[in-house]
Structure formats: C-alpha cells, structure tokens
Write a protein that holds these residues in place. Structure first.
Motif, short mmCIF file in Angstrom:
data_model
loop_
_atom_site.label_atom_id
_atom_site.label_comp_id
_atom_site.label_asym_id
_atom_site.label_seq_id
_atom_site.Cartn_x
_atom_site.Cartn_y
_atom_site.Cartn_z
N PHE A 34 30.21 8.75 90.37
CA PHE A 34 30.83 9.92 89.73
C PHE A 34 32.08 9.43 89.03
O PHE A 34 32.92 8.77 89.65
N LEU A 35 32.23 9.75 87.73
CA LEU A 35 33.43 9.41 86.97
C LEU A 35 34.21 10.68 86.72
O LEU A 35 33.73 11.60 86.04
N GLN A 36 35.42 10.73 87.26
CA GLN A 36 36.29 11.90 87.14
C GLN A 36 37.47 11.55 86.23
O GLN A 36 37.89 10.40 86.16
N GLY A 37 38.01 12.56 85.58
CA GLY A 37 39.18 12.39 84.73
C GLY A 37 39.14 13.39 83.60
O GLY A 37 38.05 13.83 83.20
N LEU A 106 20.79 2.89 88.52
CA LEU A 106 22.21 3.20 88.65
C LEU A 106 22.47 4.44 87.81
O LEU A 106 22.17 4.45 86.60
N CYS A 107 23.00 5.47 88.42
CA CYS A 107 23.33 6.72 87.72
C CYS A 107 24.83 6.86 87.64
O CYS A 107 25.53 6.91 88.66
N VAL A 108 25.34 6.92 86.41
CA VAL A 108 26.77 7.06 86.13
C VAL A 108 26.96 8.46 85.56
O VAL A 108 26.39 8.78 84.51
N ILE A 109 27.77 9.28 86.23
CA ILE A 109 27.84 10.70 85.89
C ILE A 109 29.27 11.11 85.57
O ILE A 109 30.16 11.09 86.43
N GLU A 110 29.48 11.49 84.29
CA GLU A 110 30.76 12.06 83.87
C GLU A 110 30.72 13.57 84.11
O GLU A 110 29.69 14.20 83.94
N TRP A 111 31.85 14.14 84.51
CA TRP A 111 31.98 15.57 84.77
C TRP A 111 31.01 16.04 85.86
O TRP A 111 30.31 17.04 85.71
N PRO A 112 30.96 15.34 86.99
CA PRO A 112 30.00 15.70 88.04
C PRO A 112 30.24 17.07 88.66
O PRO A 112 29.30 17.67 89.19
N ASP A 113 31.46 17.57 88.58
CA ASP A 113 31.74 18.90 89.14
C ASP A 113 30.88 19.99 88.49
O ASP A 113 30.57 21.00 89.11
N LYS A 114 30.43 19.75 87.25
CA LYS A 114 29.57 20.73 86.56
C LYS A 114 28.17 20.80 87.18
O LYS A 114 27.44 21.74 86.94
N PRO A 120 23.34 14.62 94.03
CA PRO A 120 23.46 14.04 95.37
C PRO A 120 24.91 13.62 95.64
O PRO A 120 25.74 13.59 94.73
N VAL A 121 25.20 13.29 96.88
CA VAL A 121 26.50 12.73 97.24
C VAL A 121 26.63 11.39 96.52
O VAL A 121 25.69 10.59 96.53
N PRO A 122 27.77 11.13 95.89
CA PRO A 122 27.91 9.85 95.19
C PRO A 122 28.15 8.71 96.17
O PRO A 122 28.69 8.92 97.26
N ASP A 123 27.75 7.52 95.77
CA ASP A 123 28.13 6.34 96.54
C ASP A 123 29.62 6.08 96.32
O ASP A 123 30.35 5.78 97.25
N ILE A 124 30.03 6.21 95.05
CA ILE A 124 31.42 5.98 94.66
C ILE A 124 31.87 7.11 93.74
O ILE A 124 31.15 7.51 92.82
N GLU A 125 33.09 7.58 93.97
CA GLU A 125 33.74 8.48 93.02
C GLU A 125 34.93 7.72 92.45
O GLU A 125 35.78 7.22 93.20
N LEU A 126 34.96 7.60 91.13
CA LEU A 126 36.04 6.90 90.43
C LEU A 126 36.82 7.93 89.64
O LEU A 126 36.25 8.65 88.81
N THR A 127 38.12 8.02 89.91
CA THR A 127 38.98 8.97 89.20
C THR A 127 39.97 8.20 88.35
O THR A 127 40.69 7.33 88.84
N ARG A 135 45.70 3.22 82.42
CA ARG A 135 45.05 4.15 83.35
C ARG A 135 45.16 3.61 84.77
O ARG A 135 45.21 2.40 85.00
N ALA A 136 45.18 4.53 85.70
CA ALA A 136 45.06 4.18 87.11
C ALA A 136 43.65 4.59 87.52
O ALA A 136 43.19 5.69 87.19
N ALA A 137 42.96 3.70 88.21
CA ALA A 137 41.61 4.00 88.70
C ALA A 137 41.66 4.05 90.22
O ALA A 137 42.14 3.11 90.86
N ALA A 138 41.17 5.15 90.77
CA ALA A 138 41.07 5.31 92.22
C ALA A 138 39.60 5.45 92.56
O ALA A 138 38.93 6.36 92.05
N LEU A 139 39.10 4.56 93.38
CA LEU A 139 37.69 4.58 93.77
C LEU A 139 37.59 4.91 95.25
O LEU A 139 38.33 4.35 96.06
N LYS A 140 36.68 5.80 95.57
CA LYS A 140 36.46 6.20 96.97
C LYS A 140 34.98 6.14 97.27
O LYS A 140 34.16 6.62 96.48
#
Length: 157
Positions: A34-37, A106-114, A120-127, A135-140
């Motif tokens: 999931f790519l957030q920002g 590999l599924c890369v999803i921008e704007w996953p909140d929509k 599904p639950v992401p393996d990684i969320e990158l904000t 930019r600051a990147a925070a990965l969880k």
C-alpha cells in the motif's frame, strides 16, 4: 528500530527511485504494498523504482483512469493500482480485483483507503510525507511476509 518498521529520508527524486528499486528487490516479485501519501508525494515515482528492480525501463504512469496497469517482465508480474478516482470500493469487485492477488504477483496500490473493505491486508504499508525538499518514507509490516521484506530491505540500506 522496531522490527516491523523502517523509516528513511529520501532527499530527492533519484533517492526515491533508488529506494523503490531496493524495496522491489526485497519483495522478490510478490506481495501487497500500500502506498500512502497526499497528491504529489511521489507514490508513482516509488512505483517506477519498484518496477526498475524487475527490469522495466519504460515509462510508468499512474493508472488513475484504468485503475490498474499490469507490468510483466521476465522476473515478475507487477500490478500497479491507482484507486484515487474510485467512487465505491464495490467497483473493485466488478473488475475482479481478487484475481490479481496471488502468490506469483506483486500488487502496488496507490490510495488504498478507497478500496477499504475489499482489499486484502497489505504486507507493507509505505507512507510518504514531505521532508524539506525531499520525502520521508515510513514502512510498516502487517504480515509475516511483510516482516521478511523489511528484514531483507534493512540488509540493503
């Protein structure tokens, strides 16, 4: 540093692309990111780096109107989603979204909140957030696979 989080400063676009490449390699061709920002934070720039890890050299544009852009390389099948214009998460069901999420992609999803409630639950969320000119990147990590990806990523930083 928590084992399920990584934070990194990316001073410019080139650093973002290079970090995306490392993240792509750490994913080893499968997973859900999931790519957030906010607009203009560089989610598509990050995706360009991820795709470069698998040998893609062409243009990478955000699939804002098509919702998904498939990229097939010799090394991986990557699906780049942009859900910014999605009016209702149910629209994802009509396009057969669940078919994209398998162990071989590999599924890369921008704007996953929509797509909340359908994705599904992401393996990684990158904000991505603004940090000076960069930019600051925070990965969880949210899954065991995500924790493995972050562990692999740490060895590359």
């Amino acid at each position: 540093m928590s084992s399920d989080m990584v934070n990194i400063l990316l001073p410019n676009e080139q650093a973002q692309v290079m970090f995306g490449e490392k993240l792509g390699r750490a994913c080893a061709g499968s997973g859900v990111l999931f790519l957030q920002g906010t607009l203009g934070m560089g989610k598509t720039t990050m995706t360009r780096g991820i795709l470069a890890a698998y040998g893609h050299q062409g243009a990478v544009k955000s699939p804002t109107y098509t919702l998904v852009e498939p990229y097939e390389t010799e090394m991986a099948q990557v699906y780049h989603f942009d859900l910014y214009r999605l009016a209702d998460p149910e629209e994802l069901e009509y396009m057969g979204i669940r078919d994209y999420f398998d162990e071989q992609a590999l599924c890369v999803i921008e704007w996953p909140d929509k797509g909340e409630g359908i994705l599904p639950v992401p393996d990684i969320e990158l904000t991505l957030t603004k940090e000076g000119d960069g930019r600051a990147a925070a990965l969880k990590a949210y899954t065991a696979k995500g924790a493995e990806i972050l562990a692999q990523l740490r060895t590359m930083l």
